[in-house]
Design an enzyme around this catalytic site. Structure first.
Site, PDB file in Angstrom:
ATOM      1  N   LYS A 188     -11.952   0.712  13.575  1.00 18.57           N
ATOM      2  CA  LYS A 188     -10.573   1.003  13.994  1.00 18.57           C
ATOM      3  C   LYS A 188     -10.501   1.208  15.513  1.00 18.57           C
ATOM      4  O   LYS A 188      -9.502   0.883  16.147  1.00 18.57           O
ATOM      5  CB  LYS A 188     -10.012   2.226  13.249  1.00 18.57           C
ATOM      6  N   GLY A 194       0.830  -1.206   0.000  1.00 18.76           N
ATOM      7  CA  GLY A 194       0.000   0.000   0.000  1.00 18.76           C
ATOM      8  C   GLY A 194       0.862   1.252   0.000  1.00 18.76           C
ATOM      9  O   GLY A 194       2.096   1.175  -0.056  1.00 18.76           O
ATOM     10  N   PHE A 195       0.201   2.359   0.104  1.00 20.33           N
ATOM     11  CA  PHE A 195       0.912   3.636   0.040  1.00 20.33           C
ATOM     12  C   PHE A 195       1.872   3.803   1.240  1.00 20.33           C
ATOM     13  O   PHE A 195       3.096   3.874   1.044  1.00 20.33           O
ATOM     14  CB  PHE A 195      -0.141   4.749  -0.029  1.00 20.33           C
ATOM     15  N   LEU A 230      -0.516  -2.721   8.986  1.00 18.15           N
ATOM     16  CA  LEU A 230      -1.085  -1.607   8.217  1.00 18.15           C
ATOM     17  C   LEU A 230      -2.248  -2.049   7.333  1.00 18.15           C
ATOM     18  O   LEU A 230      -2.949  -1.200   6.775  1.00 18.15           O
ATOM     19  CB  LEU A 230      -0.010  -0.967   7.313  1.00 18.15           C
ATOM     20  N   GLY A 284      -3.775  -2.014  -2.195  1.00 22.16           N
ATOM     21  CA  GLY A 284      -2.344  -1.866  -2.501  1.00 22.16           C
ATOM     22  C   GLY A 284      -2.115  -2.046  -4.000  1.00 22.16           C
ATOM     23  O   GLY A 284      -3.037  -2.375  -4.743  1.00 22.16           O
ATOM     24  N   TYR A 291     -16.159   2.961   9.912  1.00 18.38           N
ATOM     25  CA  TYR A 291     -14.700   2.928   9.819  1.00 18.38           C
ATOM     26  C   TYR A 291     -14.080   3.280  11.174  1.00 18.38           C
ATOM     27  O   TYR A 291     -13.228   2.554  11.697  1.00 18.38           O
ATOM     28  CB  TYR A 291     -14.249   3.909   8.734  1.00 18.38           C
ATOM     29  N   ASP A 338       0.247  -8.699   1.384  1.00 18.61           N
ATOM     30  CA  ASP A 338      -0.727  -7.755   0.827  1.00 18.61           C
ATOM     31  C   ASP A 338      -1.584  -8.491  -0.180  1.00 18.61           C
ATOM     32  O   ASP A 338      -1.063  -9.254  -0.995  1.00 18.61           O
ATOM     33  CB  ASP A 338       0.024  -6.590   0.143  1.00 18.61           C
TER      34      ASP A 338
END
Ligand code: UDP
Length: 331
Positions: free
Chosen positions: A153, A10-11, A76, A36, A149, A31
């Site tokens: 989290k 991913g970023f 992540l 990603g 979301y 991943d």
């Protein structure tokens, strides 16, 4: 040091991978390429200290094998971006909650440290000038997908803290505030890649709502340095840290700045939230981090500020031919 990075293509994950490899460490990523992109890590493939596993963290036995081989897990892998979460709520909840449970269970069995990346979405629509780690979660109704979301989290954080308290598992939690830089995709709604791509392709720059809402943008390089430093600080275990930049800008001014830095003729278009996301969508008028806690522990001070961040993102898209004939579509 052997690192396992979930969401490593991913970023943020790919920047973290690059930084750890540059320090001479070993990195394995897992991943599933849902958000990603293989292009984020292709240039690392020839590095003998790098291994990529293209698969999902939902497979407990695979995760356990990978965790067994590493010293530290950077977790992540998650559903990212407000747009993605609003459009795929079920997938987002499953990957965020079940995925984190799988990682923590495996880490606990193998007694490995876990760094969990969380989000400033947690603070919801509370109107404080700057959010501290122990501020309330001020969320809207469960009928609005955006809040699922933050809730998912939040549950990740509670799980992590509970493993720390009940099992003495070393867990560190980092709440990331609007992290940006090269490789971030616009398709999940993130504003900077969208504005830069719109400007470079001479399309209208889409400001949602009044554009008076404010955000603070952090450079991904500063964020990954902070994650690594926290990962190696024993005092960070069992704690939550904001990571970001505390310089604010309104989204309208951001659009103007992108236009100026790209020299783009794009008009600025104001789009109602209901058209941009879904009916009843709630945005927060401002969201800035209080960085006192991380500053006090590791002397954190972001080095790359907004103008330079934007220049780096613009250079990245230009280097990929955006704005040239044949490359008009959004990446
Ligand atoms: N935004 C915008 N135009 C876009 C994408 C986003 O005006 O094309 C706004 C969005 O409504 C929010 C801010 O930019 O107010 C930051 O959005 P992003 O999704 O990047 O992060 P958020 O802070 O909402 O998690």
């Amino acid at each position: 040091m052997k690192n396992l990075i979930t969401g490593g293509a991913g970023f943020v994950g790919s920047h973290l991978t690059e930084t750890l490899l540059a320090r001479g460490e070993e990195v394995t990523i897992i991943d599933d390429l849902s958000t990603g992109d293989i292009r984020n890590i292709l240039h690392l493939e020839s590095n003998p200290r790098f291994t990529a596993v293209i698969d999902t963290i939902m497979k407990g036995s695979l995760v356990e094998e990978l965790v067994k081989e590493c010293n530290i897990v950077y977790h992540l892998a998650a559903a990212v971006g407000v747009k993605f979460v609003v459009e795929k709520p079920l997938e987002s909840i499953q990957i965020n909650v079940k995925g984190t449970e799988i990682i923590l269970e495996a880490a606990n069995r193998r007694r490995k440290k876990v760094v969990i990346t969380s989000t400033s979405e947690i603070y919801g629509k509370g109107g404080k000038d700057a959010f501290c780690e122990n501020d309330d979660m001020t969320l809207g109704p469960t009928t609005s997908h955006r809040w699922s979301y933050a809730l998912s989290k939040g549950l990740d954080e509670i799980l992590g803290l509970t493993y720390y308290r009940e099992k003495s598992l070393p867990v560190v939690i980092a709440r990331l505030f609007n992290t940006c830089g090269p490789r971030q995709r616009g398709r999940y709604g993130m504003v900077i890649p969208r504005f830069v791509q719109q400007a470079l392709t001479e399309q209208p720059i889409t400001v949602y709502g009044t554009g008076k809402q404010k955000r603070c943008f952090a450079y991904v390089g500063d964020v990954v340095e902070a994650l690594i430093t926290l990962a190696h600080k024993p005092e960070a275990e069992g704690e939550i840290f904001n990571i970001g930049n505390d310089e604010e800008i309104s989204i309208e001014d951001l659009a103007r700045l992108v236009k100026e830095l790209t020299g783009s003729p794009s008009p600025i278009a104001y789009i109602p939230y209901d058209d941009a996301y879904e009916y009843g969508f709630e945005d927060m008028i401002k969201r800035a981090p209080d960085l006192t806690k991380i500053r006090n522990l590791i002397g954190y001070s972001p080095k790359v500020h907004l103008k330079e961040l934007l220049e780096r993102v613009i250079a990245y898209y230009r280097s990929r031919g955006l704005g040239q004939p044949g490359h008009e579509e959004l990446l």
